[in-house]
Design an enzyme around this catalytic site. Sequence first.
Site, PDB file in Angstrom:
ATOM      1  N   GLU A 179       1.710  -8.732  18.207  1.00 49.92           N
ATOM      2  CA  GLU A 179       0.573  -8.095  18.900  1.00 49.92           C
ATOM      3  C   GLU A 179      -0.574  -9.084  19.092  1.00 49.92           C
ATOM      4  OE1 GLU A 179       0.766  -4.942  15.933  1.00 49.92           O
ATOM      5  OE2 GLU A 179       0.790  -3.470  17.555  1.00 49.92           O
ATOM      6  N   GLU A 201       8.094  -2.392  12.979  1.00 47.27           N
ATOM      7  CA  GLU A 201       7.376  -1.411  12.153  1.00 47.27           C
ATOM      8  C   GLU A 201       8.229  -0.210  11.770  1.00 47.27           C
ATOM      9  OE1 GLU A 201       6.138  -2.872  14.869  1.00 47.27           O
ATOM     10  OE2 GLU A 201       4.130  -3.618  14.428  1.00 47.27           O
ATOM     11  N   GLY A 241       2.031  -7.154  13.758  1.00 46.20           N
ATOM     12  CA  GLY A 241       0.691  -7.599  14.173  1.00 46.20           C
ATOM     13  C   GLY A 241       0.671  -9.031  14.689  1.00 46.20           C
ATOM     14  N   ALA A 247       0.915  -7.382   9.981  1.00 45.64           N
ATOM     15  CA  ALA A 247      -0.190  -6.900   9.145  1.00 45.64           C
ATOM     16  C   ALA A 247       0.258  -7.041   7.694  1.00 45.64           C
ATOM     17  CB  ALA A 247      -0.476  -5.444   9.468  1.00 45.64           C
TER      18      ALA A 247
HETATM   19  N1  COA Z   1       2.747  -8.597   4.690  1.00 44.74           N
HETATM   20  C1  COA Z   1       2.562  -9.053   3.443  1.00 44.74           C
HETATM   21  N2  COA Z   1       3.279 -10.080   2.937  1.00 44.74           N
HETATM   22  C2  COA Z   1       4.216 -10.627   3.717  1.00 44.74           C
HETATM   23  C3  COA Z   1       4.460 -10.183   5.023  1.00 44.74           C
HETATM   24  C4  COA Z   1       3.666  -9.116   5.515  1.00 44.74           C
HETATM   25  N3  COA Z   1       3.815  -8.652   6.758  1.00 44.74           N
HETATM   26  N4  COA Z   1       5.465 -10.932   5.557  1.00 44.74           N
HETATM   27  C5  COA Z   1       5.819 -11.803   4.603  1.00 44.74           C
HETATM   28  N5  COA Z   1       5.069 -11.631   3.494  1.00 44.74           N
HETATM   29  C6  COA Z   1       5.128 -12.378   2.230  1.00 44.74           C
HETATM   30  C7  COA Z   1       6.335 -11.969   1.392  1.00 44.74           C
HETATM   31  O1  COA Z   1       6.054 -10.800   0.640  1.00 44.74           O
HETATM   32  C8  COA Z   1       6.488 -13.202   0.527  1.00 44.74           C
HETATM   33  O2  COA Z   1       5.496 -13.183  -0.484  1.00 44.74           O
HETATM   34  P1  COA Z   1       5.891 -13.571  -2.021  1.00 44.74           P
HETATM   35  O3  COA Z   1       6.373 -14.981  -1.919  1.00 44.74           O
HETATM   36  O4  COA Z   1       4.604 -13.432  -2.759  1.00 44.74           O
HETATM   37  O5  COA Z   1       6.956 -12.619  -2.427  1.00 44.74           O
HETATM   38  C9  COA Z   1       6.126 -14.344   1.480  1.00 44.74           C
HETATM   39  O6  COA Z   1       5.335 -13.745   2.500  1.00 44.74           O
HETATM   40  C10 COA Z   1       7.341 -15.006   2.121  1.00 44.74           C
HETATM   41  O7  COA Z   1       8.090 -13.990   2.775  1.00 44.74           O
HETATM   42  P2  COA Z   1       9.673 -13.747   2.502  1.00 44.74           P
HETATM   43  O8  COA Z   1       9.981 -12.338   2.878  1.00 44.74           O
HETATM   44  O9  COA Z   1      10.023 -14.189   1.123  1.00 44.74           O
HETATM   45  O10 COA Z   1      10.295 -14.759   3.549  1.00 44.74           O
HETATM   46  P3  COA Z   1      11.729 -14.650   4.245  1.00 44.74           P
HETATM   47  O11 COA Z   1      11.957 -15.969   4.913  1.00 44.74           O
HETATM   48  O12 COA Z   1      12.753 -14.184   3.268  1.00 44.74           O
HETATM   49  O13 COA Z   1      11.574 -13.511   5.371  1.00 44.74           O
HETATM   50  C11 COA Z   1      10.464 -12.364   7.160  1.00 44.74           C
HETATM   51  C12 COA Z   1      10.705 -13.705   6.439  1.00 44.74           C
HETATM   52  C13 COA Z   1       9.396 -12.584   8.216  1.00 44.74           C
HETATM   53  C14 COA Z   1      11.782 -11.909   7.844  1.00 44.74           C
HETATM   54  C15 COA Z   1      10.016 -11.302   6.132  1.00 44.74           C
HETATM   55  O14 COA Z   1       8.951 -11.838   5.377  1.00 44.74           O
HETATM   56  C16 COA Z   1       9.546 -10.001   6.728  1.00 44.74           C
HETATM   57  O15 COA Z   1      10.362  -9.204   7.164  1.00 44.74           O
HETATM   58  N6  COA Z   1       8.225  -9.758   6.759  1.00 44.74           N
HETATM   59  C17 COA Z   1       7.654  -8.516   7.195  1.00 44.74           C
HETATM   60  C18 COA Z   1       7.685  -8.406   8.715  1.00 44.74           C
HETATM   61  C19 COA Z   1       7.152  -7.056   9.149  1.00 44.74           C
HETATM   62  O16 COA Z   1       7.715  -6.016   8.866  1.00 44.74           O
HETATM   63  N7  COA Z   1       6.006  -7.095   9.840  1.00 44.74           N
HETATM   64  C20 COA Z   1       5.360  -5.924  10.343  1.00 44.74           C
HETATM   65  C21 COA Z   1       4.370  -5.419   9.363  1.00 44.74           C
HETATM   66  S1  COA Z   1       3.618  -3.914   9.928  1.00 44.74           S
END
Ligand code: COA
Length: 258
Positions: free
Chosen positions: A115, A135, A112, A66
């Site tokens: 999910e 989460e 999400g 999400a």
């Molecule tokens: N919501 C909003 N933005 C997200 C996102 C999310 N769930 N997941 C990634 N993004 C965005 C990042 O903020 C970043 O945006 P920016 O370039 O404007 O800063 C872009 O996507 C790229 O992500 P980044 O974190 O830089 O990539 P990474 O390769 O370093 O890491 C992940 C990848 C997937 C490990 C990391 O993005 C992450 O942990 N995301 C969240 C996962 C999560 O907690 N999901 C459950 C949400 S309830």
Amino acid sequence: MEFKTLLFEHQEGIATITINRPDKLNALNKDVIEELGNAIDMLVENKEIRSAIITGAGAKAFVAGADISEFTTMGIAEGSDLARRGQTLVFDKIENCPKPIVAAVNGFALGGGCELAMSCHFRIAAENAKFGQPEVNLGLIPGYGGTQRLTALVGKGKAMEWCMTSHLVDANEALQMGLVNHVTTAESLIERTKEILNIINSKAPLALAKVIACVNKAGSADGFETEVRLFGECFATADMKEGVTAFLEKRKATFVGA
Ligand code: COA
């Protein structure tokens, strides 16, 4: 219908819905949720579409969860509403869709995203797929059905551990645990998914819809009774008569979806 956050195309009976926010790793914001709901309605209504693939744009992610940036101003009511709207508009709609929907998981399927993949009827993963319910890292829990569907797919112990530790499940572990049905290279992911859907598309559409309805009832109090009822209803379909006649006449059946 024009979409802002999705690509929607269909060819030879298979719709492909691509979540298209690659710069945000295809995170599910309000627009994506609303448009995904509309896309599912569209594929149900379109008689040319027999089945569908859900995938993510770009090489890195299916869906990274999400959209966390929408959480900052939310309270209890907004949080519940977000989960309820998503489950009703999208996740339950996918799960109960009468046409087969398969997730083609390319890269991260987190929160999400995991999910969303689990709400599809089954999943094919690219070798770089990574699943997880992280989460608790945010002080949250899954809200789009993750605690329920993950438990159903991999069992209570693994679901508990993975949701508590935010364990990232790679494609091979996902295969071993039954979270995905097949693992393939990233390059052949869509082709492999279409191969399987082409087999499915050659079967009787009303029977497929009844399979989905019955399997979704597995474990519930009326699961067996649902199967009895829907098995019986098959006998009222032209396709059942065609299938049985074709078998007895030693020819290939032609199904019309009636
Ligand atoms: N919501 C909003 N933005 C997200 C996102 C999310 N769930 N997941 C990634 N993004 C965005 C990042 O903020 C970043 O945006 P920016 O370039 O404007 O800063 C872009 O996507 C790229 O992500 P980044 O974190 O830089 O990539 P990474 O390769 O370093 O890491 C992940 C990848 C997937 C490990 C990391 O993005 C992450 O942990 N995301 C969240 C996962 C999560 O907690 N999901 C459950 C949400 S309830």
